[in-house]
Design an enzyme around this catalytic site. Structure first.
Site, PDB file in Angstrom:
ATOM      1  N   GLY A  10      45.059  45.588  47.052  1.00  0.00           N
ATOM      2  CA  GLY A  10      46.484  45.357  46.776  1.00  0.00           C
ATOM      3  C   GLY A  10      47.157  46.588  46.216  1.00  0.00           C
ATOM      4  O   GLY A  10      47.884  46.521  45.225  1.00  0.00           O
ATOM      5  N   ALA A  11      46.923  47.735  46.891  1.00  0.00           N
ATOM      6  CA  ALA A  11      47.416  49.004  46.339  1.00  0.00           C
ATOM      7  C   ALA A  11      48.671  49.508  47.057  1.00  0.00           C
ATOM      8  O   ALA A  11      49.041  50.665  46.903  1.00  0.00           O
ATOM      9  CB  ALA A  11      46.304  50.052  46.391  1.00  0.00           C
ATOM     10  N   ASN A  23      42.871  41.497  54.495  1.00  0.00           N
ATOM     11  CA  ASN A  23      43.273  40.323  53.719  1.00  0.00           C
ATOM     12  C   ASN A  23      42.052  39.913  52.899  1.00  0.00           C
ATOM     13  O   ASN A  23      41.064  39.417  53.447  1.00  0.00           O
ATOM     14  CB  ASN A  23      43.698  39.209  54.676  1.00  0.00           C
ATOM     15  CG  ASN A  23      43.933  37.897  53.956  1.00  0.00           C
ATOM     16  OD1 ASN A  23      43.896  37.827  52.724  1.00  0.00           O
ATOM     17  ND2 ASN A  23      44.170  36.845  54.721  1.00  0.00           N
ATOM     18  N   SER A  81      45.363  37.822  34.350  1.00  0.00           N
ATOM     19  CA  SER A  81      46.729  37.714  33.817  1.00  0.00           C
ATOM     20  C   SER A  81      46.622  37.025  32.456  1.00  0.00           C
ATOM     21  O   SER A  81      45.708  36.225  32.229  1.00  0.00           O
ATOM     22  CB  SER A  81      47.575  36.838  34.740  1.00  0.00           C
ATOM     23  OG  SER A  81      48.733  36.380  34.054  1.00  0.00           O
ATOM     24  N   TYR A  92      48.597  29.410  39.763  1.00  0.00           N
ATOM     25  CA  TYR A  92      48.414  30.812  39.379  1.00  0.00           C
ATOM     26  C   TYR A  92      47.530  30.915  38.126  1.00  0.00           C
ATOM     27  O   TYR A  92      46.583  31.710  38.086  1.00  0.00           O
ATOM     28  CB  TYR A  92      49.779  31.464  39.142  1.00  0.00           C
ATOM     29  CG  TYR A  92      49.699  32.931  38.803  1.00  0.00           C
ATOM     30  CD1 TYR A  92      49.455  33.875  39.802  1.00  0.00           C
ATOM     31  CD2 TYR A  92      49.864  33.388  37.492  1.00  0.00           C
ATOM     32  CE1 TYR A  92      49.381  35.237  39.498  1.00  0.00           C
ATOM     33  CE2 TYR A  92      49.798  34.734  37.183  1.00  0.00           C
ATOM     34  CZ  TYR A  92      49.562  35.656  38.183  1.00  0.00           C
ATOM     35  OH  TYR A  92      49.478  36.997  37.874  1.00  0.00           O
ATOM     36  N   ALA A 108      45.384  28.784  36.957  1.00  0.00           N
ATOM     37  CA  ALA A 108      44.003  28.379  37.272  1.00  0.00           C
ATOM     38  C   ALA A 108      43.273  29.491  38.006  1.00  0.00           C
ATOM     39  O   ALA A 108      42.100  29.790  37.712  1.00  0.00           O
ATOM     40  CB  ALA A 108      44.014  27.101  38.112  1.00  0.00           C
ATOM     41  N   LYS A 166      43.802  32.676  37.836  1.00  0.00           N
ATOM     42  CA  LYS A 166      43.546  33.829  36.959  1.00  0.00           C
ATOM     43  C   LYS A 166      42.522  33.484  35.866  1.00  0.00           C
ATOM     44  O   LYS A 166      41.781  34.352  35.406  1.00  0.00           O
ATOM     45  CB  LYS A 166      44.865  34.325  36.366  1.00  0.00           C
ATOM     46  CG  LYS A 166      45.798  34.946  37.419  1.00  0.00           C
ATOM     47  CD  LYS A 166      45.156  36.162  38.079  1.00  0.00           C
ATOM     48  CE  LYS A 166      46.095  36.887  39.007  1.00  0.00           C
ATOM     49  NZ  LYS A 166      45.491  38.104  39.591  1.00  0.00           N
TER      50      LYS A 166
END
Ligand code: NAP
Length: 244
Positions: free
Chosen positions: A9-10, A60, A139, A152, A154, A156
């Site tokens: 994810g860069a 992906n 997060s 989200y 859950a 993280k």
């Protein structure tokens, strides 16, 4: 020999800042992206033109075969996988009553299963090397939960559990596994929030501002460095004091 870092994810945000930092610090960087071909290519090209060693690879991470290919291509290109930063992620906001199964599965698939897929493929290489560092981007919502972000939060929290378990499993192979848990960071992930929502949130952050992608990148870089050789299974908050 130059070390190799894969950053998932860069193409933008925290991942892009991390890729830039690792490139500047002398790493071969594999810059993973999924849908943002143009921004990933632009970033890779500008780093390469400045003499840095960067390869963009589309994958992906939610897809096991694509995640495996990402690691294989990195190994083929550079001969080792020393660092993997599992940063790829997506957010989703909504009441649980408005979160359907498709939404839930998508968030878990990318944020949690994507991390699992890349950890598994990278671990196979690192175990053979008897060295490596894995940094998973969680997060603060994975630590304390966010209202209206059940999927989200859950996903993280799952990343933190995965990190701790894997740290114990891979320690005998000389591999460390840690996590960073950012607070609210200035990236496109928060572009849906209104100025008023952001101002209200920032008022509750002890340091009184949002964090930057570069500040998260510095924490990731530290965990990847030799200075963190005796640190494993930890979660480093980069949240301005919001979660203490
Ligand atoms: P961002 O600017 O939206 O970037 C997200 C990155 O993830 C993009 O490069 C995107 O690539 C990639 N990605 C999404 N789905 C992917 C997939 N299936 N496979 C591979 N890559 C994929 O978000 P960000 O703020 O930098 O977030 C980075 C990480 O930090 C995420 O894990 C996020 O949950 C976490 N985080 C962010 C904050 C924050 O406030 N911003 C706070 C806590 C944690 P493409 O565009 O190429 O698809």
């Amino acid at each position: 020999m130059k070390k190799t870092a894969i950053i998932t994810g860069a193409s933008k945000g925290i991942g892009a800042a991390t890729a830039i930092l690792f490139a500047q610090k002398g790493y071969n960087v594999v810059l993973n992206y999924n849908s943002s071909y143009e921004s990933a290519s632009l970033l890779a090209r500008s780093l390469s033109q400045n003499g840095f060693s960067v390869t963009p690879i589309k994958a992906n991470v939610a897809n096991r075969l694509e995640a495996e290919l990402l690691i294989k291509e990195a190994l083929y290109k550079y001969g080792s996988v020393d660092i993997i930063v599992n940063n790829a992620g997506v957010a989703f906001e909504g009441l649980i009553t408005e979160t359907d199964e498709v939404d839930f599965d998508r968030i878990i698939d990318i944020n949690l299963k994507g991390t699992f897929n890349c950890c598994k493929a990278a671990a196979q290489v690192m175990i053979n090397q008897k060295s490596g560092k894995i940094i998973n981007v969680s997060s603060m919502w994975g630590q304390v939960g966010a209202s209206c972000e059940v999927a989200y939060s859950a996903s993280k929290a799952g990343v933190i559990g995965l990190t701790k378990a894997l740290a114990k499993e891979l320690a005998p192979s000389g591999i460390t596994v840690n996590s960073v848990a950012p607070g609210i960071i200035e990236t496109s992930m928060n572009s849906n929030l209104t100025i008023e929502e952001l101002t209200d949130f920032v008022d509750t952050v002890p340091l009184g501002r949002m964090g930057t992608a570069e500040e998260v990148a510095q924490a990731i870089y530290f965990l990847a460095s030799e200075q963190a050789d005796y640190i494993t299974g930890q979660v480093i908050g980069v949240n301005g004091g919001y979660v203490i």
